[in-house]
Design an enzyme around this catalytic site. Structure first.
Site, PDB file in Angstrom:
ATOM      1  N   ARG A  37      46.009  20.221  18.869  1.00 20.58           N
ATOM      2  CA  ARG A  37      44.538  20.733  19.105  1.00 20.58           C
ATOM      3  C   ARG A  37      43.480  19.734  18.883  1.00 20.58           C
ATOM      4  O   ARG A  37      42.862  19.489  19.750  1.00 20.58           O
ATOM      5  CB  ARG A  37      44.332  22.202  18.702  1.00 20.58           C
ATOM      6  CG  ARG A  37      43.167  22.856  19.213  1.00 20.58           C
ATOM      7  CD  ARG A  37      42.826  24.169  18.971  1.00 20.58           C
ATOM      8  NE  ARG A  37      42.628  24.588  17.293  1.00 20.58           N
ATOM      9  CZ  ARG A  37      42.404  25.541  16.908  1.00 20.58           C
ATOM     10  NH1 ARG A  37      42.433  26.578  17.483  1.00 20.58           N
ATOM     11  NH2 ARG A  37      42.381  25.601  15.525  1.00 20.58           N
ATOM     12  N   GLU A  61      34.939  35.252  24.262  1.00 23.23           N
ATOM     13  CA  GLU A  61      35.379  35.191  22.624  1.00 23.23           C
ATOM     14  C   GLU A  61      34.222  35.621  21.912  1.00 23.23           C
ATOM     15  O   GLU A  61      33.235  35.787  22.411  1.00 23.23           O
ATOM     16  CB  GLU A  61      35.845  33.718  22.412  1.00 23.23           C
ATOM     17  CG  GLU A  61      35.010  32.547  22.719  1.00 23.23           C
ATOM     18  CD  GLU A  61      35.516  31.105  22.531  1.00 23.23           C
ATOM     19  OE1 GLU A  61      36.628  31.200  21.725  1.00 23.23           O
ATOM     20  OE2 GLU A  61      34.940  30.327  22.865  1.00 23.23           O
ATOM     21  N   LYS A 106      37.460  21.743  20.588  1.00 23.45           N
ATOM     22  CA  LYS A 106      36.696  22.052  19.141  1.00 23.45           C
ATOM     23  C   LYS A 106      35.728  20.903  18.721  1.00 23.45           C
ATOM     24  O   LYS A 106      36.167  20.158  17.781  1.00 23.45           O
ATOM     25  CB  LYS A 106      38.156  22.314  18.259  1.00 23.45           C
ATOM     26  CG  LYS A 106      37.737  23.125  17.183  1.00 23.45           C
ATOM     27  CD  LYS A 106      38.864  23.847  16.390  1.00 23.45           C
ATOM     28  CE  LYS A 106      38.643  24.579  15.266  1.00 23.45           C
ATOM     29  NZ  LYS A 106      38.415  25.894  15.549  1.00 23.45           N
TER      30      LYS A 106
END
Length: 296
Positions: free
Chosen positions: A61, A190, A158
């Site tokens: 990620r 979210e 991120k």
């Protein structure tokens, strides 16, 4: 050697640009692009009984986010693993949270365009304690608010430029709430710092992974546990109306684990108490943590 703590939330040593050193001695240039522009990425890896959980997935990620902002990865995978392992070994806690951050470095001027490739990235990492909700909080559940999702369109990355999330979370805190749920174009995405699940008529609903949601590792675990235990599951867009009429709503993350939201915008969720599926999922999560996460 017993580590010396300069902060109850950060263990010495930290890692900065190839060196392990005390937090009090770590510094970066005020011209660093992370400071000037929020031009950087981060990753958080949970550690259980001194074992990093799914480190390969977390580093993948991290790589995906680096690719997304066109920032070359400054360390090979083996070097990242070595940094993480040394931080884990030096920290005083068995359960930890490893924070990794990479920025585009410090040029000799402020300019929006990328600096020359000769400017090295800034790499920072540290270990902190992994603190999860206590039994009383889990039993009572938490309250939340909903807010419009005003973030950019690459929420799957991120990145450290988290001001919209910070403002949403602070709005929740100012109202005595634990989280802000982000609504975009009539659909739940979210939380400001969590993934969110909904239960309706015995079915677990999960928003799909798109560019408008961060792909959470804990989110993946929840889906795996639901499938493993035969829990009916739908991965699809969840409307605001479905959210507000849900039987249960949960927030999940490596620190929150599975935490029931019992009131949303001042109105009860379902019965206004943590629901039965939240309790079952929390227990499945604990069983998985003890049998898999803590075993490496």
């Amino acid at each position: 050697m017993t580590p010396c703590l300069t902060s109850p939330h950060v263990a010495d040593p930290v890692y900065l640009n190839g060196r392990f050193l005390p937090l009090a001695e770590a510094s970066v240039s005020p011209l660093d692009r992370g400071f000037l522009y929020g031009d950087g990425v981060y990753e958080v890896i949970p550690v259980y009984s001194r074992r990093a959980f799914r480190i390969d997935e977390h580093l993948a990620r991290l790589q995906a986010t680096l690719n997304g902002i066109a920032l070359p990865n400054p360390l090979p995978l083996d070097a990242w693993r070595a940094v993480v392992e040394q931080l884990i070994a030096a920290a005083p806690w068995g359960d930890q949270s490893i924070y990794l951050q990479v920025t585009r470095g410090a040029d000799n001027k402020r300019d929006h365009a990328f600096p020359p490739t000769s400017v090295p990235a800034t790499v920072f990492a540290f270990a902190g304690p992994l603190v999860t909700p206590d039994a009383a909080t889990r039993a009572a559940g938490v309250v939340a608010i909903s807010v419009p999702d005003l973030r950019w369109s690459r929420c799957d990355l991120k990145v450290i430029s988290l001001l919209p999330n910070v403002l949403a979370r602070q709005l929740a805190v100012a109202q005595g709430c634990a989280e802000a749920l982000l609504i975009r174009d009539g659909y739940l995405k979210e939380g400001a710092a969590s993934n969110v699940f909904v239960v309706r008529d015995g079915v677990l609903l999960a928003p799909p992974k798109t560019h408008l949601m961060l792909p959470g590792i804990t989110y993946d675990v929840i889906l795996e546990l639901a499938q493993c235990h035969g829990q009916p599951l739908e991965i699809r867009e969840i409307s605001e109306a479905e959210l507000r009429s849900a039987d249960e709503v949960w927030m999940t993350s490596s620190t929150k684990e599975v935490l029931a939201i019992v009131r949303l915008d001042g109105q009860p969720v379902g019965s206004g108490t943590p629901g039965p599926l939240a309790a079952r999922m929390w227990q499945w999560y604990q069983d998985f943590k003890n049998s898999v996460m803590r075993q490496g």
